[in-house]
Design a protein around this motif. Sequence first.
Motif, mmCIF file in Angstrom:
data_model
loop_
_atom_site.group_PDB
_atom_site.id
_atom_site.type_symbol
_atom_site.label_atom_id
_atom_site.label_comp_id
_atom_site.label_asym_id
_atom_site.label_seq_id
_atom_site.Cartn_x
_atom_site.Cartn_y
_atom_site.Cartn_z
ATOM 1 N N VAL A 72 0.862 -1.179 0.000
ATOM 2 C CA VAL A 72 0.000 0.000 0.000
ATOM 3 C C VAL A 72 0.902 1.233 0.000
ATOM 4 O O VAL A 72 1.756 1.379 0.878
ATOM 5 C CB VAL A 72 -0.918 0.016 1.242
ATOM 6 C CG1 VAL A 72 -1.772 1.281 1.275
ATOM 7 C CG2 VAL A 72 -1.783 -1.238 1.288
ATOM 8 N N ILE A 73 0.691 2.081 -0.993
ATOM 9 C CA ILE A 73 1.400 3.358 -1.069
ATOM 10 C C ILE A 73 0.466 4.423 -0.511
ATOM 11 O O ILE A 73 -0.679 4.533 -0.956
ATOM 12 C CB ILE A 73 1.753 3.714 -2.526
ATOM 13 C CG1 ILE A 73 2.642 2.640 -3.150
ATOM 14 C CG2 ILE A 73 2.404 5.093 -2.602
ATOM 15 C CD1 ILE A 73 2.791 2.781 -4.664
ATOM 16 N N ALA A 74 0.940 5.198 0.444
ATOM 17 C CA ALA A 74 0.193 6.344 0.951
ATOM 18 C C ALA A 74 0.876 7.594 0.433
ATOM 19 O O ALA A 74 2.100 7.712 0.496
ATOM 20 C CB ALA A 74 0.173 6.349 2.472
ATOM 21 N N TYR A 75 0.071 8.518 -0.086
ATOM 22 C CA TYR A 75 0.667 9.736 -0.634
ATOM 23 C C TYR A 75 -0.239 10.940 -0.412
ATOM 24 O O TYR A 75 -1.449 10.810 -0.253
ATOM 25 C CB TYR A 75 0.979 9.558 -2.123
ATOM 26 C CG TYR A 75 -0.213 9.354 -3.028
ATOM 27 C CD1 TYR A 75 -0.710 10.400 -3.800
ATOM 28 C CD2 TYR A 75 -0.840 8.117 -3.122
ATOM 29 C CE1 TYR A 75 -1.805 10.218 -4.637
ATOM 30 C CE2 TYR A 75 -1.932 7.922 -3.957
ATOM 31 C CZ TYR A 75 -2.408 8.980 -4.710
ATOM 32 O OH TYR A 75 -3.493 8.808 -5.530
ATOM 33 N N ARG A 76 0.391 12.098 -0.369
ATOM 34 C CA ARG A 76 -0.346 13.362 -0.280
ATOM 35 C C ARG A 76 -0.564 13.840 -1.703
ATOM 36 O O ARG A 76 0.359 14.276 -2.368
ATOM 37 C CB ARG A 76 0.425 14.370 0.550
ATOM 38 C CG ARG A 76 0.466 13.995 2.005
ATOM 39 C CD ARG A 76 0.976 15.111 2.911
ATOM 40 N NE ARG A 76 1.055 14.619 4.262
ATOM 41 C CZ ARG A 76 2.194 14.280 4.869
ATOM 42 N NH1 ARG A 76 3.340 14.431 4.252
ATOM 43 N NH2 ARG A 76 2.172 13.816 6.096
ATOM 44 N N TRP A 77 -1.786 13.735 -2.141
ATOM 45 C CA TRP A 77 -2.102 13.901 -3.554
ATOM 46 C C TRP A 77 -2.233 15.338 -3.998
ATOM 47 O O TRP A 77 -2.104 15.624 -5.185
ATOM 48 C CB TRP A 77 -3.344 13.096 -3.905
ATOM 49 C CG TRP A 77 -4.628 13.622 -3.355
ATOM 50 C CD1 TRP A 77 -5.013 13.625 -2.047
ATOM 51 C CD2 TRP A 77 -5.682 14.177 -4.091
ATOM 52 N NE1 TRP A 77 -6.267 14.151 -1.935
ATOM 53 C CE2 TRP A 77 -6.704 14.503 -3.188
ATOM 54 C CE3 TRP A 77 -5.888 14.424 -5.442
ATOM 55 C CZ2 TRP A 77 -7.895 15.075 -3.577
ATOM 56 C CZ3 TRP A 77 -7.080 14.992 -5.822
ATOM 57 C CH2 TRP A 77 -8.062 15.315 -4.901
ATOM 58 N N GLU A 78 -2.458 16.262 -3.089
ATOM 59 C CA GLU A 78 -2.576 17.658 -3.480
ATOM 60 C C GLU A 78 -1.287 18.438 -3.263
ATOM 61 O O GLU A 78 -1.224 19.623 -3.576
ATOM 62 C CB GLU A 78 -3.735 18.322 -2.735
ATOM 63 C CG GLU A 78 -5.081 17.725 -3.117
ATOM 64 C CD GLU A 78 -6.248 18.336 -2.373
ATOM 65 O OE1 GLU A 78 -7.280 18.554 -3.010
ATOM 66 O OE2 GLU A 78 -6.118 18.596 -1.155
#
Length: 104
Positions: A72-78
């Motif tokens: 699972v990749i968690a990322y800050r998309w904005e």
Amino acid sequence: MTSRPFVVTPQAREDLLQIWNYIAEDSVDSADEVLRKLHDAFVQLSQTPGIGHHREDLADRRHRFWNVYSYVIAYRWESHPLEIVAVVHGSRYLEAFFQSRIGK
């Protein structure tokens, strides 16, 4: 399509190193392939950051999640640049992991 830049946080870099080391115990080639696929996903996410999904149970709306194999990749998309904050195996207790990593 041009991608916007992305960064991998120091904690996420450590995640990647741990993943590579674990898989490389059995096969360096397989470890390299998994990291290539994860990097490809980072590029894809930087091109279309909205494709990931929000997990209300894991993080606030600033974060999205994307799966590659069983990771699972968690990322800050904005964020500009897009920020990879964690890469973790999906079999882990994700609620506790993300609570300690990114809070909620």
